[in-house]
Design a protein around this motif. Structure first.
Motif, PDB file in Angstrom:
ATOM      1  N   ARG A 136      -7.332  -4.267   0.891  1.00 24.07           N
ATOM      2  CA  ARG A 136      -6.129  -3.281   0.712  1.00 24.07           C
ATOM      3  C   ARG A 136      -6.375  -2.092   0.871  1.00 24.07           C
ATOM      4  O   ARG A 136      -5.838  -1.154   1.503  1.00 24.07           O
ATOM      5  CB  ARG A 136      -5.678  -3.626  -0.761  1.00 24.07           C
ATOM      6  CG  ARG A 136      -4.272  -2.926  -0.951  1.00 24.07           C
ATOM      7  CD  ARG A 136      -3.801  -3.163  -2.342  1.00 24.07           C
ATOM      8  NE  ARG A 136      -2.475  -2.590  -2.611  1.00 24.07           N
ATOM      9  CZ  ARG A 136      -2.652  -1.543  -3.311  1.00 24.07           C
ATOM     10  NH1 ARG A 136      -3.789  -0.947  -3.779  1.00 24.07           N
ATOM     11  NH2 ARG A 136      -1.371  -0.719  -3.614  1.00 24.07           N
ATOM     12  N   LEU A 166      -3.950  -8.163  10.551  1.00 22.41           N
ATOM     13  CA  LEU A 166      -4.132  -8.394   9.101  1.00 22.41           C
ATOM     14  C   LEU A 166      -3.097  -7.419   8.315  1.00 22.41           C
ATOM     15  O   LEU A 166      -3.173  -7.298   7.037  1.00 22.41           O
ATOM     16  CB  LEU A 166      -5.470  -7.357   8.907  1.00 22.41           C
ATOM     17  CG  LEU A 166      -6.648  -8.345   9.431  1.00 22.41           C
ATOM     18  CD1 LEU A 166      -7.841  -7.594   9.196  1.00 22.41           C
ATOM     19  CD2 LEU A 166      -6.851  -9.757   8.776  1.00 22.41           C
ATOM     20  N   LEU A 167      -2.438  -6.904   9.037  1.00 13.54           N
ATOM     21  CA  LEU A 167      -1.307  -5.655   8.400  1.00 13.54           C
ATOM     22  C   LEU A 167      -0.124  -6.771   7.663  1.00 13.54           C
ATOM     23  O   LEU A 167       0.477  -7.704   8.179  1.00 13.54           O
ATOM     24  CB  LEU A 167      -0.454  -5.080   9.438  1.00 13.54           C
ATOM     25  CG  LEU A 167      -1.608  -3.956   9.960  1.00 13.54           C
ATOM     26  CD1 LEU A 167      -0.828  -3.404  11.161  1.00 13.54           C
ATOM     27  CD2 LEU A 167      -2.375  -3.288   9.243  1.00 13.54           C
ATOM     28  N   ASP A 168       0.548  -6.032   6.752  1.00 20.64           N
ATOM     29  CA  ASP A 168       1.534  -6.838   6.060  1.00 20.64           C
ATOM     30  C   ASP A 168       3.091  -6.416   6.829  1.00 20.64           C
ATOM     31  O   ASP A 168       2.651  -5.701   7.768  1.00 20.64           O
ATOM     32  CB  ASP A 168       1.887  -6.479   4.545  1.00 20.64           C
ATOM     33  CG  ASP A 168       1.789  -4.882   4.281  1.00 20.64           C
ATOM     34  OD1 ASP A 168       2.116  -4.169   5.326  1.00 20.64           O
ATOM     35  OD2 ASP A 168       1.534  -4.400   3.166  1.00 20.64           O
ATOM     36  N   GLU A 169       4.045  -6.752   6.243  1.00 23.68           N
ATOM     37  CA  GLU A 169       5.244  -6.566   7.049  1.00 23.68           C
ATOM     38  C   GLU A 169       5.426  -5.015   7.258  1.00 23.68           C
ATOM     39  O   GLU A 169       5.834  -4.593   8.370  1.00 23.68           O
ATOM     40  CB  GLU A 169       6.410  -7.185   6.491  1.00 23.68           C
ATOM     41  CG  GLU A 169       6.710  -8.682   6.476  1.00 23.68           C
ATOM     42  CD  GLU A 169       6.569  -8.925   7.961  1.00 23.68           C
ATOM     43  OE1 GLU A 169       7.219  -8.391   8.779  1.00 23.68           O
ATOM     44  OE2 GLU A 169       5.684  -9.833   8.254  1.00 23.68           O
ATOM     45  N   ASP A 170       5.087  -4.180   6.206  1.00 24.68           N
ATOM     46  CA  ASP A 170       5.531  -2.719   6.349  1.00 24.68           C
ATOM     47  C   ASP A 170       4.282  -2.235   7.458  1.00 24.68           C
ATOM     48  O   ASP A 170       4.737  -1.463   7.999  1.00 24.68           O
ATOM     49  CB  ASP A 170       5.216  -2.118   5.003  1.00 24.68           C
ATOM     50  CG  ASP A 170       6.362  -2.366   4.005  1.00 24.68           C
ATOM     51  OD1 ASP A 170       7.465  -2.786   4.648  1.00 24.68           O
ATOM     52  OD2 ASP A 170       6.286  -2.111   2.789  1.00 24.68           O
ATOM     53  N   GLY A 171       3.267  -2.696   7.218  1.00 24.22           N
ATOM     54  CA  GLY A 171       2.231  -2.325   8.416  1.00 24.22           C
ATOM     55  C   GLY A 171       2.674  -2.982   9.705  1.00 24.22           C
ATOM     56  O   GLY A 171       2.442  -1.838  10.801  1.00 24.22           O
ATOM     57  N   LYS A 172       3.055  -3.869  10.029  1.00 25.09           N
ATOM     58  CA  LYS A 172       3.436  -4.188  11.197  1.00 25.09           C
ATOM     59  C   LYS A 172       4.510  -3.527  11.957  1.00 25.09           C
ATOM     60  O   LYS A 172       4.799  -3.297  12.830  1.00 25.09           O
ATOM     61  CB  LYS A 172       3.839  -5.875  11.092  1.00 25.09           C
ATOM     62  CG  LYS A 172       2.762  -7.042  10.866  1.00 25.09           C
ATOM     63  CD  LYS A 172       3.048  -8.378  10.798  1.00 25.09           C
ATOM     64  CE  LYS A 172       2.046  -9.240  10.515  1.00 25.09           C
ATOM     65  NZ  LYS A 172       2.393 -10.571  10.151  1.00 25.09           N
ATOM     66  N   ARG A 173       5.534  -3.268  11.030  1.00 30.53           N
ATOM     67  CA  ARG A 173       6.509  -2.305  11.442  1.00 30.53           C
ATOM     68  C   ARG A 173       6.055  -0.916  11.973  1.00 30.53           C
ATOM     69  O   ARG A 173       6.356  -0.385  12.733  1.00 30.53           O
ATOM     70  CB  ARG A 173       7.618  -2.079  10.291  1.00 30.53           C
ATOM     71  CG  ARG A 173       8.456  -3.356  10.063  1.00 30.53           C
ATOM     72  CD  ARG A 173       9.869  -2.988   9.334  1.00 30.53           C
ATOM     73  NE  ARG A 173       9.303  -2.870   8.007  1.00 30.53           N
ATOM     74  CZ  ARG A 173       9.184  -3.930   7.060  1.00 30.53           C
ATOM     75  NH1 ARG A 173       9.775  -5.092   7.545  1.00 30.53           N
ATOM     76  NH2 ARG A 173       9.067  -3.616   5.630  1.00 30.53           N
ATOM     77  N   GLN A 212      -4.188  -5.322  13.628  1.00 27.62           N
ATOM     78  CA  GLN A 212      -2.655  -5.454  13.548  1.00 27.62           C
ATOM     79  C   GLN A 212      -2.526  -6.892  13.032  1.00 27.62           C
ATOM     80  O   GLN A 212      -1.720  -6.927  12.315  1.00 27.62           O
ATOM     81  CB  GLN A 212      -2.232  -5.357  14.765  1.00 27.62           C
ATOM     82  CG  GLN A 212      -2.697  -6.366  15.804  1.00 27.62           C
ATOM     83  CD  GLN A 212      -1.979  -6.516  17.295  1.00 27.62           C
ATOM     84  OE1 GLN A 212      -1.049  -6.623  17.430  1.00 27.62           O
ATOM     85  NE2 GLN A 212      -2.638  -5.923  18.292  1.00 27.62           N
TER      86      GLN A 212
END
Length: 203
Positions: A112, A144-151, A142
């Motif tokens: 994190r 490993l990213l959460d939903e916010d990270g993917k957006r 990419q």
């Protein structure tokens, strides 16, 4: 104003005022509170509100520069909120300070904290108009990213496309996922925008 409320919750309270778009009310509340509750945690919470106001960049930078010992978490909070409010100089200062300090968990670069630092650097790149630099930071993580990270990754790819960078492959991947995977296209307006992008890309 209950003195039994832990100081650690003061930053959460500041974040709440920002979330409900009542920064002025929050600053007034903290001004009234300072005669009852003071100290480092109180000052940090009040600083977060000042950052959230979006119009006190110089004062916030002076506050940060006067305090050589600030935690990684707090510096990251300052940087993210400065970027949220387009205060680029403050964001650069906070990110620079953060990156100069060792990670709390240096053996977990993709955890994190490590991903948070990477996303901050990419956000700063994008804010400076360097979308491709941001994309290069994110490509390898990419998945490993959460939903916010993917957006945010999508935002970076689209910004790179808009600046005429060679990212057609990345754009195709986003569009195929959004337009051809059930439940991924979002609301009607989002689907319309993805459709317009598909026409641009030739998907």
């Amino acid at each position: 104003r209950d003195p039994q409320v832990a100081d650690t919750f003061l930053r959460d309270l500041a974040g709440y005022f920002i979330q409900v778009k009542n920064v002025a009310g929050g600053l007034t509340f903290f001004e009234q509170l300072k005669n009852i509750r003071n100290g480092p945690r109180f000052e940090e919470a009040r600083l977060i509100l000042m950052v959230g106001s979006g119009v006190r960049q110089e004062a916030c930078m002076a506050w940060v520069s006067e305090r050589p010992s600030l935690s990684n978490d707090f510096l990251a909070d300052i940087a993210n909120r400065a970027l949220d409010t387009q205060q680029l100089k403050l964001a650069e200062m906070a990110v620079g300070r953060l990156m100069a300090q060792p990670m709390n968990d240096p053996m977990n670069l993709l955890g994190r904290e490590g991903l948070g630092r990477l996303l901050l650097l990419a956000r700063l790149d994008l804010a400076k108009g360097q979308a491709m630099a941001a994309l290069q930071r994110l490509k390898s993580v990419q998945f490993l990213l959460d939903e916010d990270g993917k957006r945010f990754y999508e935002e970076v790819v689209i910004a790179s496309w808009r600046s005429k960078q060679p990212v057609r492959t990345e754009m195709m991947g986003i569009l195929q996922s959004r337009l051809h995977t059930p439940g991924q296209g979002g609301d009607a307006e989002s689907r319309r925008q993805y459709g317009m992008l598909a026409l641009e890309v030739g998907e």
